[in-house]
Design a protein around this motif. Structure first.
Motif, mmCIF file in Angstrom:
data_model
loop_
_atom_site.group_PDB
_atom_site.id
_atom_site.type_symbol
_atom_site.label_atom_id
_atom_site.label_comp_id
_atom_site.label_asym_id
_atom_site.label_seq_id
_atom_site.Cartn_x
_atom_site.Cartn_y
_atom_site.Cartn_z
ATOM 1 N N GLN A 112 0.820 -1.206 0.000
ATOM 2 C CA GLN A 112 0.000 0.000 0.000
ATOM 3 C C GLN A 112 0.859 1.262 0.000
ATOM 4 N N TYR A 113 1.966 1.236 0.725
ATOM 5 C CA TYR A 113 2.835 2.411 0.743
ATOM 6 C C TYR A 113 3.493 2.613 -0.614
ATOM 7 N N MET A 114 3.867 1.539 -1.270
ATOM 8 C CA MET A 114 4.443 1.642 -2.617
ATOM 9 C C MET A 114 3.427 2.236 -3.587
ATOM 10 N N LYS A 115 2.180 1.818 -3.492
ATOM 11 C CA LYS A 115 1.135 2.385 -4.351
ATOM 12 C C LYS A 115 0.974 3.879 -4.075
ATOM 13 N N TYR A 116 1.005 4.265 -2.831
ATOM 14 C CA TYR A 116 0.894 5.673 -2.440
ATOM 15 C C TYR A 116 2.040 6.488 -3.050
ATOM 16 N N VAL A 117 3.268 5.997 -2.892
ATOM 17 C CA VAL A 117 4.436 6.709 -3.405
ATOM 18 C C VAL A 117 4.379 6.825 -4.929
ATOM 19 N N LEU A 118 4.037 5.744 -5.600
ATOM 20 C CA LEU A 118 3.981 5.775 -7.062
ATOM 21 C C LEU A 118 2.895 6.733 -7.554
ATOM 22 N N ALA A 119 1.748 6.734 -6.913
ATOM 23 C CA ALA A 119 0.660 7.625 -7.325
ATOM 24 C C ALA A 119 1.023 9.086 -7.053
ATOM 25 N N LYS A 120 1.727 9.328 -5.974
ATOM 26 C CA LYS A 120 2.125 10.692 -5.591
ATOM 27 C C LYS A 120 3.140 11.257 -6.583
ATOM 28 N N ASN A 121 3.983 10.415 -7.135
ATOM 29 C CA ASN A 121 5.055 10.872 -8.023
ATOM 30 C C ASN A 121 4.656 10.939 -9.482
ATOM 31 N N GLN A 122 3.406 10.722 -9.796
ATOM 32 C CA GLN A 122 2.976 10.796 -11.186
ATOM 33 C C GLN A 122 2.406 12.133 -11.519
#
Length: 44
Positions: free
Chosen positions: A34-44
């Motif tokens: 879930q944290y990886m999904k958060y980081v990836l979505a934030k950096n797009q």
């Protein structure tokens, strides 16, 4: 996603503190996922 990740990590820590290592794997895995999904979505 970040809030869910934090909750799962807290749950994993409670399980680890109570020597429920096998059960803690589920919470730990999803916390990272879930944290990886958060980081990836934030950096797009």
């Amino acid at each position: 996603m970040k809030a869910k990740s934090i909750k799962n990590m807290q749950s994993a820590q409670i399980l680890i503190n109570n020597k429920q290592f096998t059960s803690s794997v589920h919470c730990s895995y999803y916390a990272v996922f879930q944290y990886m999904k958060y980081v990836l979505a934030k950096n797009q």
